[in-house]
Design an enzyme around this catalytic site. Structure first.
Site, PDB file in Angstrom:
ATOM      1  N   PHE A 187       0.821  -1.210   0.000  1.00 53.07           N
ATOM      2  CA  PHE A 187       0.000   0.000   0.000  1.00 53.07           C
ATOM      3  C   PHE A 187       0.862   1.271   0.000  1.00 53.07           C
ATOM      4  O   PHE A 187       0.886   2.025  -0.982  1.00 53.07           O
ATOM      5  CB  PHE A 187      -0.935  -0.079   1.213  1.00 53.07           C
ATOM      6  CG  PHE A 187      -1.616   1.189   1.593  1.00 53.07           C
ATOM      7  CD1 PHE A 187      -2.266   1.967   0.648  1.00 53.07           C
ATOM      8  CD2 PHE A 187      -1.639   1.604   2.915  1.00 53.07           C
ATOM      9  CE1 PHE A 187      -2.917   3.148   1.007  1.00 53.07           C
ATOM     10  CE2 PHE A 187      -2.287   2.771   3.290  1.00 53.07           C
ATOM     11  CZ  PHE A 187      -2.915   3.550   2.337  1.00 53.07           C
ATOM     12  N   ASP A 209      10.167  -7.032  -2.906  1.00 52.12           N
ATOM     13  CA  ASP A 209       8.926  -7.420  -2.236  1.00 52.12           C
ATOM     14  C   ASP A 209       8.705  -8.910  -2.472  1.00 52.12           C
ATOM     15  O   ASP A 209       8.987  -9.406  -3.563  1.00 52.12           O
ATOM     16  CB  ASP A 209       7.751  -6.607  -2.804  1.00 52.12           C
ATOM     17  CG  ASP A 209       6.548  -6.572  -1.883  1.00 52.12           C
ATOM     18  OD1 ASP A 209       6.182  -5.473  -1.435  1.00 52.12           O
ATOM     19  OD2 ASP A 209       5.970  -7.651  -1.595  1.00 52.12           O
ATOM     20  N   ASP A 218      12.172 -12.309  -0.491  1.00 45.67           N
ATOM     21  CA  ASP A 218      11.825 -12.253   0.926  1.00 45.67           C
ATOM     22  C   ASP A 218      13.042 -11.674   1.644  1.00 45.67           C
ATOM     23  O   ASP A 218      14.130 -12.273   1.587  1.00 45.67           O
ATOM     24  CB  ASP A 218      11.517 -13.688   1.392  1.00 45.67           C
ATOM     25  CG  ASP A 218      11.281 -13.781   2.888  1.00 45.67           C
ATOM     26  OD1 ASP A 218      11.463 -12.767   3.603  1.00 45.67           O
ATOM     27  OD2 ASP A 218      10.915 -14.880   3.346  1.00 45.67           O
ATOM     28  N   TYR A 233       3.779  -7.428  17.254  1.00 45.87           N
ATOM     29  CA  TYR A 233       4.008  -6.463  16.172  1.00 45.87           C
ATOM     30  C   TYR A 233       4.652  -5.188  16.719  1.00 45.87           C
ATOM     31  O   TYR A 233       5.640  -4.695  16.168  1.00 45.87           O
ATOM     32  CB  TYR A 233       2.691  -6.137  15.455  1.00 45.87           C
ATOM     33  CG  TYR A 233       2.790  -5.009  14.451  1.00 45.87           C
ATOM     34  CD1 TYR A 233       3.544  -5.150  13.286  1.00 45.87           C
ATOM     35  CD2 TYR A 233       2.132  -3.793  14.671  1.00 45.87           C
ATOM     36  CE1 TYR A 233       3.644  -4.116  12.359  1.00 45.87           C
ATOM     37  CE2 TYR A 233       2.222  -2.757  13.750  1.00 45.87           C
ATOM     38  CZ  TYR A 233       2.978  -2.915  12.599  1.00 45.87           C
ATOM     39  OH  TYR A 233       3.084  -1.886  11.697  1.00 45.87           O
ATOM     40  N   LYS A 270       8.295  -3.674  15.799  1.00 47.49           N
ATOM     41  CA  LYS A 270       8.513  -2.340  15.217  1.00 47.49           C
ATOM     42  C   LYS A 270       9.510  -1.567  16.080  1.00 47.49           C
ATOM     43  O   LYS A 270      10.361  -0.849  15.568  1.00 47.49           O
ATOM     44  CB  LYS A 270       7.201  -1.549  15.092  1.00 47.49           C
ATOM     45  CG  LYS A 270       6.216  -2.039  14.067  1.00 47.49           C
ATOM     46  CD  LYS A 270       6.782  -2.300  12.686  1.00 47.49           C
ATOM     47  CE  LYS A 270       6.902  -1.097  11.785  1.00 47.49           C
ATOM     48  NZ  LYS A 270       7.317  -1.493  10.396  1.00 47.49           N
ATOM     49  N   ASN A 319      -2.535   6.228  11.655  1.00 44.75           N
ATOM     50  CA  ASN A 319      -3.373   5.346  10.813  1.00 44.75           C
ATOM     51  C   ASN A 319      -3.420   5.857   9.383  1.00 44.75           C
ATOM     52  O   ASN A 319      -4.044   6.885   9.120  1.00 44.75           O
ATOM     53  CB  ASN A 319      -4.790   5.269  11.381  1.00 44.75           C
ATOM     54  CG  ASN A 319      -4.787   4.570  12.714  1.00 44.75           C
ATOM     55  OD1 ASN A 319      -4.233   5.077  13.685  1.00 44.75           O
ATOM     56  ND2 ASN A 319      -5.366   3.403  12.790  1.00 44.75           N
TER      57      ASN A 319
HETATM   58  N1  LIG Z   1      -0.745   1.274   6.905  1.00 42.15           N
HETATM   59  C1  LIG Z   1      -0.625   1.818   8.101  1.00 42.15           C
HETATM   60  O1  LIG Z   1      -1.581   2.403   8.660  1.00 42.15           O
HETATM   61  C2  LIG Z   1       0.709   1.760   8.818  1.00 42.15           C
HETATM   62  C3  LIG Z   1       0.809   2.377  10.076  1.00 42.15           C
HETATM   63  C4  LIG Z   1       2.019   2.323  10.753  1.00 42.15           C
HETATM   64  C5  LIG Z   1       3.125   1.716  10.167  1.00 42.15           C
HETATM   65  N2  LIG Z   1       2.993   1.109   8.962  1.00 42.15           N
HETATM   66  C6  LIG Z   1       4.204   0.467   8.390  1.00 42.15           C
HETATM   67  O2  LIG Z   1       4.325   0.842   7.039  1.00 42.15           O
HETATM   68  C7  LIG Z   1       4.922  -0.217   6.286  1.00 42.15           C
HETATM   69  C8  LIG Z   1       4.073  -0.502   5.041  1.00 42.15           C
HETATM   70  O3  LIG Z   1       2.776  -0.885   5.456  1.00 42.15           O
HETATM   71  P1  LIG Z   1       1.556  -1.036   4.443  1.00 42.15           P
HETATM   72  O4  LIG Z   1       0.342  -0.533   5.119  1.00 42.15           O
HETATM   73  O5  LIG Z   1       1.940  -0.478   3.118  1.00 42.15           O
HETATM   74  O6  LIG Z   1       1.430  -2.623   4.384  1.00 42.15           O
HETATM   75  P2  LIG Z   1       1.381  -3.617   3.147  1.00 42.15           P
HETATM   76  O7  LIG Z   1       1.112  -4.976   3.716  1.00 42.15           O
HETATM   77  O8  LIG Z   1       0.480  -3.101   2.089  1.00 42.15           O
HETATM   78  O9  LIG Z   1       2.884  -3.547   2.599  1.00 42.15           O
HETATM   79  C9  LIG Z   1       3.932  -4.339   3.106  1.00 42.15           C
HETATM   80  C10 LIG Z   1       4.661  -4.931   1.904  1.00 42.15           C
HETATM   81  O10 LIG Z   1       5.780  -5.688   2.401  1.00 42.15           O
HETATM   82  C11 LIG Z   1       5.836  -6.914   1.683  1.00 42.15           C
HETATM   83  N3  LIG Z   1       6.507  -7.889   2.563  1.00 42.15           N
HETATM   84  C12 LIG Z   1       6.056  -8.406   3.728  1.00 42.15           C
HETATM   85  N4  LIG Z   1       6.965  -9.250   4.251  1.00 42.15           N
HETATM   86  C13 LIG Z   1       8.016  -9.247   3.385  1.00 42.15           C
HETATM   87  C14 LIG Z   1       9.267  -9.917   3.361  1.00 42.15           C
HETATM   88  N5  LIG Z   1       9.626 -10.754   4.344  1.00 42.15           N
HETATM   89  N6  LIG Z   1      10.114  -9.682   2.328  1.00 42.15           N
HETATM   90  C15 LIG Z   1       9.769  -8.825   1.329  1.00 42.15           C
HETATM   91  N7  LIG Z   1       8.595  -8.167   1.301  1.00 42.15           N
HETATM   92  C16 LIG Z   1       7.734  -8.379   2.317  1.00 42.15           C
HETATM   93  C17 LIG Z   1       4.383  -7.276   1.383  1.00 42.15           C
HETATM   94  O11 LIG Z   1       4.230  -8.167   0.300  1.00 42.15           O
HETATM   95  C18 LIG Z   1       3.793  -5.897   1.099  1.00 42.15           C
HETATM   96  O12 LIG Z   1       3.880  -5.572  -0.267  1.00 42.15           O
HETATM   97  C19 LIG Z   1       5.076  -1.389   7.242  1.00 42.15           C
HETATM   98  O13 LIG Z   1       6.401  -1.437   7.694  1.00 42.15           O
HETATM   99  C20 LIG Z   1       4.135  -1.044   8.396  1.00 42.15           C
HETATM  100  O14 LIG Z   1       4.590  -1.595   9.610  1.00 42.15           O
HETATM  101  C21 LIG Z   1       1.812   1.113   8.266  1.00 42.15           C
END
Ligand SMILES: NC(=O)c1ccc[n+]([C@@H]2O[C@H](COP(=O)([O-])OP(=O)(O)OC[C@H]3O[C@@H](n4cnc5c(N)ncnc54)[C@H](O)[C@@H]3O)[C@@H](O)[C@H]2O)c1
Length: 304
Positions: A12, A32, A52, A143, A147, A172
C-alpha cells in the site's frame, strides 16, 4: 539519476512512495515477496525483485541490489497485529531479521539515508494526549515489539556503522490501493468498505466515539521524501500523523449506509492522536490533507 531501493514497494504505502520517486526522476528498485503486496501496484518502469528480505541468501542479494543506491526506504513488514499475535516467530524473522538484512545492504553500500517505516503501534494505549515522541513506549503485541526492535537496530546501525537514518512513526494511514482481502495493515476504512459491499451495512464497535489519527498516504509519502532530503545529523524518530482525532462515527457517516453498533473491543484505546511538532520543527513537515478532503477522495476512489 539518483537511485532508491524500496522494500515493500508492492504494498500500500510502498507503491505510492515508488510512484512518487519515479515522478521525481529516481531510478527505483522494488524488493517485495508479494506476501500481501500485489504486482499490479508496481510501477512499470521500476525494477522489481521478488525477494523475501528474510529468505535464504537475502542479505547478499540485498547488498547486490543496493549497489550504487543513494536511499533505502524500508517498508517490507508483516504489519498485521492479529497475525503477529498468532505467529510471533515468523513475524519476528520477517520484521526484525529482515530489517537487519536491509541494514547490512545500507552499510555495505554506504547509502546517503535509510528511512524506516515505523509505527505509532509502539506507543500502545496512552493516557496523555496528544502523543509525542517522548511518550512511554507501551508495547502490548508482538508487532509493536518488532517495530520497536526495528527502531533500536536502526539507531544502533547509525551509531556503530554510521548509517544516516530517519525513523517515521506513522499513525493510521489511509488512501487508495489498500488491499482488504489479502491482509495488509488492518484499517477501519478498509473494513467498512468490505462490510458495506458484502452486508449493505457497517459494524461499529462500542459507541463509535473512539477516535484515531487518520493520515492520508500522500502525506506519508511526502514525509518520506522530506526525510530523505533532510540533513539531520542524529538518527531521530518522528510522529507522522495529522495531530487531529477523527471519531469512528465521523468516518462511518461517509459510507452513507446503515450502521450496526456491536460490542466494544476489549482493551481498545479510546483516543489516539499525534503531536507532530517535532517533525514540523526539525523536518519542516506537516500533513496537508484534511480528513474531510481525504475522505471525499477515498470514498470516490473506492466506490468507483
Ligand atoms: N498502513 C498503516 O496504517 C501503517 C501504520 C504504521 C506503520 N505502517 C508500516 O508501514 C509499512 C508498510 O505498510 P503497508 O500498510 O503499506 O502494508 P502492506 O502490507 O500493504 O505492505 C507491506 C509490503 O511488504 C511486503 N513484505 C512483507 N513481508 C516481506 C518480506 N519478508 N520480504 C519482502 N517483502 C515483504 C508485502 O508483500 C507488502 O507488499 C510497514 O512497515 C508497516 O509496519 C503502516
Amino acid at each position: 539519476m539518483s537511485k532508491a531501493l524500496v522494500t515493500g514497494g508492492a504494498g500500500f504505502i510502498g507503491s505510492h512512495l515508488s510512484d512518487k520517486l519515479i515522478n521525481l526522476g529516481f531510478e527505483v528498485t522494488i524488493v517485495d515477496d508479494l506476501s500481501t503486496g500485489s504486482l499490479e501496484n508496481i510501477p512499470s518502469v521500476a525494477r522489481f525483485e521478488d525477494l523475501d528480505v528474510n529468505g535464504e541468501g537475502a542479505k547478499e542479494k540485498l547488498i547486490e541490489l543496493a549497489k550504487d543506491t543513494d536511499y533505502i526506504f524500508h517498508l517490507a513488514a508483516i504489519p498485521r497485529t492479529q497475525y503477529c499475535v498468532e505467529n510471533p516467530i515468523e513475524c519476528h524473522h520477517a520484521n526484525v531479521t529482515g530489517t537487519l538484512n536491509v541494514l547490512e545492504a545500507a552499510v555495505k553500500n554506504k547509502v546517503k539515508k535509510f528511512i524506516l517505516s515505523s509505527s505509532c503501534g509502539i506507543y500502545g494505549p496512552q493516557e496523555k494526549l496528544p502523543i509525542d515522541e517522548n511518550a512511554p513506549i507501551n508495547m502490548g503485541t508482538p508487532y509493536s515489539v518488532q517495530k520497536y526492535m526495528q527502531e533500536l537496530y536502526v539507531g544502533l546501525y547509525n551509531e556503530l556503522y554510521n548509517v544516516p537514518a530517519v525513523m517515521l512513526r506513522y499513525f493510521n494511514v489511509y488512501g487508495t490501493k489498500r488491499q482488504t482481502e489479502k491482509g495488509s495493515y488492518p484499517n477501519v476504512l478498509a473494513a467498512f468498505s468490505k462490510q458495506k459491499k458484502e452486508h449493505g451495512k457497517i459494524y461499529v464497535t462500542g459507541d463509535g466515539e473512539q477516535s484515531r489519527d487518520m493520515i492520508h498516504v500522500f502525506d506519508v509519502v511526502d514525509a518520506n521524501i522530506t526525510a530523505m532530503y533532510s540533513d539531520l545529523k542524529d538518527c531521530e524518530a518522528f510522529n507522522i500523523g495529522t495531530g487531529k482525532a477523527a471519531s469512528i462515527n465521523e468516518m462511518a457517516k461517509y459510507f452513507e449506509c446503515p450502521i450496526e453498533y456491536i460490542e466494544p473491543r476489549p482493551g481498545e484505546a479510546k483516543h489516539l492522536y499525534s503531536d507532530t511538532s517535532k517533525a514540523e520543527k526539525l523536518l519542516d513537515w506537516k500533513a496537508k490533507i484534511s480528513f474531510e478532503e481525504g475522505m471525499r477522495g477515498y470514498i470516490n476512489d473506492t466506490t468507483k
